[in-house]
Motif scaffolding. Sequence first.
Motif, PDB file in Angstrom:
ATOM      1  N   LYS A 204       8.445  -3.798   1.635  1.00 13.01           N
ATOM      2  CA  LYS A 204       7.936  -4.789   0.562  1.00 13.01           C
ATOM      3  C   LYS A 204       8.670  -4.494  -0.417  1.00 13.01           C
ATOM      4  O   LYS A 204       8.915  -5.560  -1.381  1.00 13.01           O
ATOM      5  CB  LYS A 204       6.344  -4.183   0.256  1.00 13.01           C
ATOM      6  CG  LYS A 204       5.330  -4.607   1.354  1.00 13.01           C
ATOM      7  CD  LYS A 204       3.869  -4.127   0.907  1.00 13.01           C
ATOM      8  CE  LYS A 204       3.033  -4.359   1.808  1.00 13.01           C
ATOM      9  NZ  LYS A 204       1.536  -3.887   1.430  1.00 13.01           N
TER      10      LYS A 204
ATOM     11  N   GLN B 169      12.763   5.047   2.656  1.00  9.40           N
ATOM     12  CA  GLN B 169      11.438   5.020   3.005  1.00  9.40           C
ATOM     13  C   GLN B 169      10.746   6.453   3.202  1.00  9.40           C
ATOM     14  O   GLN B 169      11.376   7.270   3.879  1.00  9.40           O
ATOM     15  CB  GLN B 169      11.183   4.267   4.361  1.00  9.40           C
ATOM     16  CG  GLN B 169       9.682   4.301   4.972  1.00  9.40           C
ATOM     17  CD  GLN B 169       8.962   3.648   3.703  1.00  9.40           C
ATOM     18  OE1 GLN B 169       9.090   2.493   3.724  1.00  9.40           O
ATOM     19  NE2 GLN B 169       7.752   4.404   3.383  1.00  9.40           N
TER      20      GLN B 169
ATOM     21  N   GLU C 159      11.602  -7.176   0.069  1.00  6.13           N
ATOM     22  CA  GLU C 159      10.933  -8.432  -0.183  1.00  6.13           C
ATOM     23  C   GLU C 159      10.757  -8.832  -1.551  1.00  6.13           C
ATOM     24  O   GLU C 159      11.528 -10.008  -1.911  1.00  6.13           O
ATOM     25  CB  GLU C 159       9.774  -8.423   0.584  1.00  6.13           C
ATOM     26  CG  GLU C 159       9.161  -9.951   0.885  1.00  6.13           C
ATOM     27  CD  GLU C 159       7.853  -9.971   1.282  1.00  6.13           C
ATOM     28  OE1 GLU C 159       7.257 -11.265   1.250  1.00  6.13           O
ATOM     29  OE2 GLU C 159       7.364  -9.000   1.881  1.00  6.13           O
ATOM     30  N   TRP C 160      10.315  -7.912  -2.155  1.00  2.00           N
ATOM     31  CA  TRP C 160      10.039  -8.102  -3.821  1.00  2.00           C
ATOM     32  C   TRP C 160      11.301  -8.084  -4.586  1.00  2.00           C
ATOM     33  O   TRP C 160      11.641  -9.008  -5.191  1.00  2.00           O
ATOM     34  CB  TRP C 160       9.257  -6.892  -4.358  1.00  2.00           C
ATOM     35  CG  TRP C 160       8.722  -7.283  -5.816  1.00  2.00           C
ATOM     36  CD1 TRP C 160       7.634  -8.030  -6.243  1.00  2.00           C
ATOM     37  CD2 TRP C 160       9.263  -7.090  -6.986  1.00  2.00           C
ATOM     38  NE1 TRP C 160       7.882  -7.929  -7.417  1.00  2.00           N
ATOM     39  CE2 TRP C 160       8.882  -7.441  -8.127  1.00  2.00           C
ATOM     40  CE3 TRP C 160      10.743  -6.255  -7.297  1.00  2.00           C
ATOM     41  CZ2 TRP C 160       9.091  -7.244  -9.535  1.00  2.00           C
ATOM     42  CZ3 TRP C 160      10.904  -6.142  -8.494  1.00  2.00           C
ATOM     43  CH2 TRP C 160      10.339  -6.479  -9.464  1.00  2.00           C
TER      44      TRP C 160
ATOM     45  N   ASP D 146       7.172   1.921   0.415  1.00  2.00           N
ATOM     46  CA  ASP D 146       6.985   0.873   1.201  1.00  2.00           C
ATOM     47  C   ASP D 146       8.365   0.068   1.062  1.00  2.00           C
ATOM     48  O   ASP D 146       8.412  -0.884   0.303  1.00  2.00           O
ATOM     49  CB  ASP D 146       5.880  -0.383   0.940  1.00  2.00           C
ATOM     50  CG  ASP D 146       5.613  -1.086   2.146  1.00  2.00           C
ATOM     51  OD1 ASP D 146       6.491  -1.635   2.548  1.00  2.00           O
ATOM     52  OD2 ASP D 146       4.471  -1.149   2.221  1.00  2.00           O
TER      53      ASP D 146
ATOM     54  N   LYS E  17       4.153  -4.852  -8.712  1.00  2.00           N
ATOM     55  CA  LYS E  17       5.146  -4.931  -7.597  1.00  2.00           C
ATOM     56  C   LYS E  17       4.151  -3.988  -6.416  1.00  2.00           C
ATOM     57  O   LYS E  17       3.099  -3.386  -6.490  1.00  2.00           O
ATOM     58  CB  LYS E  17       5.999  -3.570  -7.876  1.00  2.00           C
ATOM     59  CG  LYS E  17       6.826  -4.053  -9.195  1.00  2.00           C
ATOM     60  CD  LYS E  17       7.851  -3.205  -9.415  1.00  2.00           C
ATOM     61  CE  LYS E  17       8.768  -3.418 -10.713  1.00  2.00           C
ATOM     62  NZ  LYS E  17       8.315  -2.626 -11.807  1.00  2.00           N
ATOM     63  N   PRO E  18       4.764  -4.454  -5.213  1.00  2.00           N
ATOM     64  CA  PRO E  18       3.859  -4.115  -4.022  1.00  2.00           C
ATOM     65  C   PRO E  18       4.487  -2.887  -3.596  1.00  2.00           C
ATOM     66  O   PRO E  18       4.413  -2.375  -2.215  1.00  2.00           O
ATOM     67  CB  PRO E  18       4.398  -5.096  -3.050  1.00  2.00           C
ATOM     68  CG  PRO E  18       5.455  -5.614  -3.431  1.00  2.00           C
ATOM     69  CD  PRO E  18       5.541  -5.458  -4.725  1.00  2.00           C
ATOM     70  N   PHE E  19       5.290  -1.841  -4.307  1.00  2.00           N
ATOM     71  CA  PHE E  19       5.707  -0.721  -3.718  1.00  2.00           C
ATOM     72  C   PHE E  19       5.854   0.220  -4.964  1.00  2.00           C
ATOM     73  O   PHE E  19       5.699  -0.490  -6.366  1.00  2.00           O
ATOM     74  CB  PHE E  19       7.315  -0.875  -3.463  1.00  2.00           C
ATOM     75  CG  PHE E  19       8.278  -1.409  -4.395  1.00  2.00           C
ATOM     76  CD1 PHE E  19       8.846  -0.702  -5.044  1.00  2.00           C
ATOM     77  CD2 PHE E  19       8.134  -2.813  -4.652  1.00  2.00           C
ATOM     78  CE1 PHE E  19       9.863  -1.086  -6.232  1.00  2.00           C
ATOM     79  CE2 PHE E  19       9.194  -3.281  -5.567  1.00  2.00           C
ATOM     80  CZ  PHE E  19       9.841  -2.380  -6.347  1.00  2.00           C
TER      81      PHE E  19
ATOM     82  N   ARG F 107      -1.713   3.605  -4.089  1.00  2.00           N
ATOM     83  CA  ARG F 107      -1.587   2.316  -4.933  1.00  2.00           C
ATOM     84  C   ARG F 107      -2.724   2.486  -6.156  1.00  2.00           C
ATOM     85  O   ARG F 107      -3.770   2.974  -5.770  1.00  2.00           O
ATOM     86  CB  ARG F 107      -1.911   0.999  -4.227  1.00  2.00           C
ATOM     87  CG  ARG F 107      -0.983   0.808  -2.783  1.00  2.00           C
ATOM     88  CD  ARG F 107       0.337   0.793  -3.329  1.00  2.00           C
ATOM     89  NE  ARG F 107       0.410  -0.405  -4.426  1.00  2.00           N
ATOM     90  CZ  ARG F 107       1.556  -0.593  -5.425  1.00  2.00           C
ATOM     91  NH1 ARG F 107       2.619   0.444  -5.276  1.00  2.00           N
ATOM     92  NH2 ARG F 107       1.498  -1.308  -6.217  1.00  2.00           N
TER      93      ARG F 107
END
Length: 162
Positions: free
Chosen positions: A97, A147, A100-101, A94, A7-9, A160
């Motif tokens: 992101k 956020q 979007e994911w 994020d 995952k990007p978050f 991350r």
Amino acid sequence: MATQQDKPFRILGLQQIAIGGPDKHKLRTLWVDTLGLTVIGNFVSERENVDEDICALGEGVHKVEVDLMQPIDPDKKPAVHATPLNHVGLWVDDLPKAVEWMNANGVRLAPGGIRPGAAGYDICFIHPKGNEQFPIGGEGVLIELVQAPPEVIAALGGGRQG
């Protein structure tokens, strides 16, 4: 099932709980007068049919909002008082992101997209119910994604991991 590394978050922690009732003064009697939370703001929105007192539990990056909500018009939607636990808010490192994911992975988001929230942070919501196109929902609970500001990200471990 996706792992956290996919995952990007990251979800960092609890940002708020929102409690609805027909009369926020009764909610204040419990949460402010009895339990000792501090009222730190008020938010009124005709579009969202809400008059809410924003209360604080804790301080700094560990502060959790407890929003005490009543409808401006009890006969209109959204009916913020119809479900006593209106929604749960989660800090996310994020939000764009994450959205979007989630859109790409079958999570149903509520209409409205990313927008400014009552506390001044960008927000969006995961719909309480999935549907055919987006089968993953809150299983009956409205979930607000908030956020996180940089200080919350730093304190709650939003770095991350590779």
